[in-house]
Scaffold this active site. Sequence first.
Site, PDB file in Angstrom:
ATOM      1  N   SER A  73     -15.838 -14.511 -13.248  1.00 27.33           N
ATOM      2  CA  SER A  73     -16.629 -15.440 -12.434  1.00 27.33           C
ATOM      3  C   SER A  73     -18.029 -15.641 -13.005  1.00 27.33           C
ATOM      4  O   SER A  73     -18.951 -15.971 -12.274  1.00 27.33           O
ATOM      5  CB  SER A  73     -16.729 -14.910 -11.003  1.00 27.33           C
ATOM      6  OG  SER A  73     -17.324 -13.622 -11.036  1.00 27.33           O
ATOM      7  N   LYS A 185     -14.427 -13.968 -25.566  1.00 28.61           N
ATOM      8  CA  LYS A 185     -14.722 -13.865 -26.995  1.00 28.61           C
ATOM      9  C   LYS A 185     -15.164 -12.443 -27.316  1.00 28.61           C
ATOM     10  O   LYS A 185     -16.128 -11.951 -26.732  1.00 28.61           O
ATOM     11  CB  LYS A 185     -15.792 -14.892 -27.369  1.00 28.61           C
ATOM     12  CG  LYS A 185     -15.247 -16.320 -27.186  1.00 28.61           C
ATOM     13  CD  LYS A 185     -16.215 -17.431 -27.500  1.00 28.61           C
ATOM     14  CE  LYS A 185     -15.488 -18.774 -27.403  1.00 28.61           C
ATOM     15  NZ  LYS A 185     -16.356 -19.928 -27.515  1.00 28.61           N
ATOM     16  N   LYS A 269     -18.389 -15.458 -34.379  1.00 23.79           N
ATOM     17  CA  LYS A 269     -19.542 -16.379 -34.397  1.00 23.79           C
ATOM     18  C   LYS A 269     -20.742 -15.794 -33.644  1.00 23.79           C
ATOM     19  O   LYS A 269     -21.889 -16.133 -33.934  1.00 23.79           O
ATOM     20  CB  LYS A 269     -19.148 -17.750 -33.844  1.00 23.79           C
ATOM     21  CG  LYS A 269     -18.539 -17.725 -32.433  1.00 23.79           C
ATOM     22  CD  LYS A 269     -19.478 -18.165 -31.369  1.00 23.79           C
ATOM     23  CE  LYS A 269     -19.016 -17.812 -29.973  1.00 23.79           C
ATOM     24  NZ  LYS A 269     -19.682 -18.490 -28.909  1.00 23.79           N
TER      25      LYS A 269
HETATM   26  N1  LIG Z   1     -21.278 -18.622 -21.152  1.00 24.76           N
HETATM   27  C1  LIG Z   1     -20.809 -19.419 -22.066  1.00 24.76           C
HETATM   28  O1  LIG Z   1     -21.364 -20.501 -22.318  1.00 24.76           O
HETATM   29  C2  LIG Z   1     -19.546 -19.053 -22.786  1.00 24.76           C
HETATM   30  C3  LIG Z   1     -18.900 -20.039 -23.502  1.00 24.76           C
HETATM   31  C4  LIG Z   1     -17.709 -19.733 -24.150  1.00 24.76           C
HETATM   32  C5  LIG Z   1     -17.202 -18.446 -24.078  1.00 24.76           C
HETATM   33  N2  LIG Z   1     -17.869 -17.487 -23.374  1.00 24.76           N
HETATM   34  C6  LIG Z   1     -17.237 -16.164 -23.315  1.00 24.76           C
HETATM   35  O2  LIG Z   1     -16.614 -16.040 -22.043  1.00 24.76           O
HETATM   36  C7  LIG Z   1     -16.571 -14.675 -21.650  1.00 24.76           C
HETATM   37  C8  LIG Z   1     -17.089 -14.544 -20.244  1.00 24.76           C
HETATM   38  O3  LIG Z   1     -18.415 -15.005 -20.209  1.00 24.76           O
HETATM   39  P1  LIG Z   1     -19.065 -15.663 -18.928  1.00 24.76           P
HETATM   40  O4  LIG Z   1     -20.117 -16.595 -19.456  1.00 24.76           O
HETATM   41  O5  LIG Z   1     -18.045 -16.246 -18.049  1.00 24.76           O
HETATM   42  O6  LIG Z   1     -19.693 -14.391 -18.176  1.00 24.76           O
HETATM   43  P2  LIG Z   1     -21.239 -14.048 -17.907  1.00 24.76           P
HETATM   44  O7  LIG Z   1     -21.786 -13.301 -19.061  1.00 24.76           O
HETATM   45  O8  LIG Z   1     -21.956 -15.277 -17.449  1.00 24.76           O
HETATM   46  O9  LIG Z   1     -21.191 -13.108 -16.626  1.00 24.76           O
HETATM   47  C9  LIG Z   1     -20.912 -11.756 -16.629  1.00 24.76           C
HETATM   48  C10 LIG Z   1     -19.724 -11.526 -15.732  1.00 24.76           C
HETATM   49  O10 LIG Z   1     -19.336 -10.157 -15.826  1.00 24.76           O
HETATM   50  C11 LIG Z   1     -19.031  -9.699 -14.518  1.00 24.76           C
HETATM   51  N3  LIG Z   1     -19.166  -8.240 -14.489  1.00 24.76           N
HETATM   52  C12 LIG Z   1     -20.295  -7.489 -14.449  1.00 24.76           C
HETATM   53  N4  LIG Z   1     -19.961  -6.186 -14.437  1.00 24.76           N
HETATM   54  C13 LIG Z   1     -18.605  -6.122 -14.490  1.00 24.76           C
HETATM   55  C14 LIG Z   1     -17.655  -5.062 -14.522  1.00 24.76           C
HETATM   56  N5  LIG Z   1     -18.052  -3.784 -14.524  1.00 24.76           N
HETATM   57  N6  LIG Z   1     -16.339  -5.375 -14.591  1.00 24.76           N
HETATM   58  C15 LIG Z   1     -15.922  -6.654 -14.629  1.00 24.76           C
HETATM   59  N7  LIG Z   1     -16.767  -7.694 -14.586  1.00 24.76           N
HETATM   60  C16 LIG Z   1     -18.103  -7.431 -14.527  1.00 24.76           C
HETATM   61  C17 LIG Z   1     -20.005 -10.421 -13.629  1.00 24.76           C
HETATM   62  O11 LIG Z   1     -19.550 -10.415 -12.299  1.00 24.76           O
HETATM   63  C18 LIG Z   1     -19.976 -11.808 -14.250  1.00 24.76           C
HETATM   64  O12 LIG Z   1     -18.922 -12.539 -13.709  1.00 24.76           O
HETATM   65  C19 LIG Z   1     -17.369 -13.907 -22.699  1.00 24.76           C
HETATM   66  O13 LIG Z   1     -16.493 -13.337 -23.621  1.00 24.76           O
HETATM   67  C20 LIG Z   1     -18.188 -14.988 -23.397  1.00 24.76           C
HETATM   68  O14 LIG Z   1     -18.453 -14.665 -24.738  1.00 24.76           O
HETATM   69  C21 LIG Z   1     -19.007 -17.766 -22.711  1.00 24.76           C
END
Ligand SMILES: NC(=O)c1ccc[n+]([C@@H]2O[C@H](COP(=O)([O-])OP(=O)(O)OC[C@H]3O[C@@H](n4cnc5c(N)ncnc54)[C@H](O)[C@@H]3O)[C@@H](O)[C@H]2O)c1
Length: 428
Positions: A73, A185, A269
């Site tokens: 989320s 990622k 990346k």
């Molecule tokens: N943000 C971007 O623009 C983007 C784009 C493409 C890919 N990604 C990749 O997507 C993946 C998720 O990133 P995001 O942007 O959705 O997350 P985020 O970094 O925005 O948020 C962190 C998330 O981790 C959760 N969290 C915190 N502690 C936790 C725990 N102990 N166990 C499980 N969950 C916990 C939080 O509730 C939150 O939902 C990552 O691998 C990131 O590299 C991100």
Amino acid sequence: MCNSLAFPSPLCFPPPSCDGSVLRATHSPLYLLVIPFTHGSVYAVYGLYGRYVYDYSTLVEALARYRVAMIGSGAWACAAVRMMAQNTLAHDPADNFTDEIKMWVYEEEYEGRKLTEVINETHENPKYFPGFDLGSNVRAVPSIDEAVADADLIVFCAPHQFMHSICKQLIGKVKPGASAISLTKGMRVRPEGPQLISQMVRRNLGIDCAVLMGANIATDIGREQLSEAVIGYDNLDSAERFKKLFERPYFRVSLLPDPVGAEMCGTLKNIVALGAGVVDGLGLGPNSKATIIRQGLVEMRAFSKALYPSVRDDTFLDCCGVGDLVATCYGGRNRLVAEAWTRAQMSGTPRTFEELEAELLRGQKLQGVLTSNEVQEILRARCWESNYPLFTTINRIINGHLPPKFVVDYVVSELMRGSQMGDGTQQN
Ligand SMILES: NC(=O)c1ccc[n+]([C@@H]2O[C@H](COP(=O)([O-])OP(=O)(O)OC[C@H]3O[C@@H](n4cnc5c(N)ncnc54)[C@H](O)[C@@H]3O)[C@@H](O)[C@H]2O)c1
């Protein structure tokens, strides 16, 4: 809606002049014939027992539809669930998906209330993706078991450091026959070797797992700005289903039969983005950053192919390769934090990555530093460090073993030596 009067006799099924498509409902022995007419589409179901249905609502009841769960989320999870929720609500003729999407939220307090309650009341995640309506058909649930219990399609999008414990929690909980896709990622390093997140899902849960990777900065997608992604797949049926679930007019999805290559690009990346942030923090211009990006791509490809020889060269020219690399080296969070970290170093008031992550990302997770350390562990264990001078230099800089200016000094020295700089495909 019932167009039975306009429909030709069932006896001429399929009608000889019809160019409609025949679709199979995967979970049932039913065949759906969609025939475009001027007054709308007409639907007929041909079942094992030769039964025909002309009524749309009966048909929709008869067809199995896929239930979708989102595990995660954060910012990207919310941007992705928003697109999926738009698609599950927009009923195409085959209406493949149930409207509601359950989103597992790692429960926490937000301004004195449970985050799940706030999301369900406002349809927004104010902590990780403020300002975007996720859709009234997204339901936040604090129980991961409940989220996956009846799901046919499971989307994983949690930061990679949490994925192993998530997979362990889900063992024996997912529906047999479900399929998954990972948007995460990163990779896991184990004594016996690296493990990609999709491999972790497959191994622990025994289900197929594709990947979706691309130049996908969450807030830009929330603003519905044009973006593209690939679905890296082994199972084409499942990939096509996920494409339908994600594709929007502003989000172009193509299929790529190189899931490992796509996932390696998405993982590596983030290391190069740290180098780009160091370049920005040093106040250098686009020429220097372009050099880091180019060399980064060379090492990404060499490292991926050294670990997984089946990885395809052209994957690195796709949106999951050079596309994502450029986007992340200009607009990503790893670049942002590495720039601030470098500025602090240069000004004589050093800050840690943890401090800057908390201050600048407000709960979002920085993946690059962890990934750099994980990849370096692999390079060290295999005596490959000198084949990947950029990865190694960035790792030494972020761990305080080299000053930031080395990010370009090493390039200069490598250029002077006329080396191929890390195109280590043959050397490994
Ligand atoms: N943000 C971007 O623009 C983007 C784009 C493409 C890919 N990604 C990749 O997507 C993946 C998720 O990133 P995001 O942007 O959705 O997350 P985020 O970094 O925005 O948020 C962190 C998330 O981790 C959760 N969290 C915190 N502690 C936790 C725990 N102990 N166990 C499980 N969950 C916990 C939080 O509730 C939150 O939902 C990552 O691998 C990131 O590299 C991100």
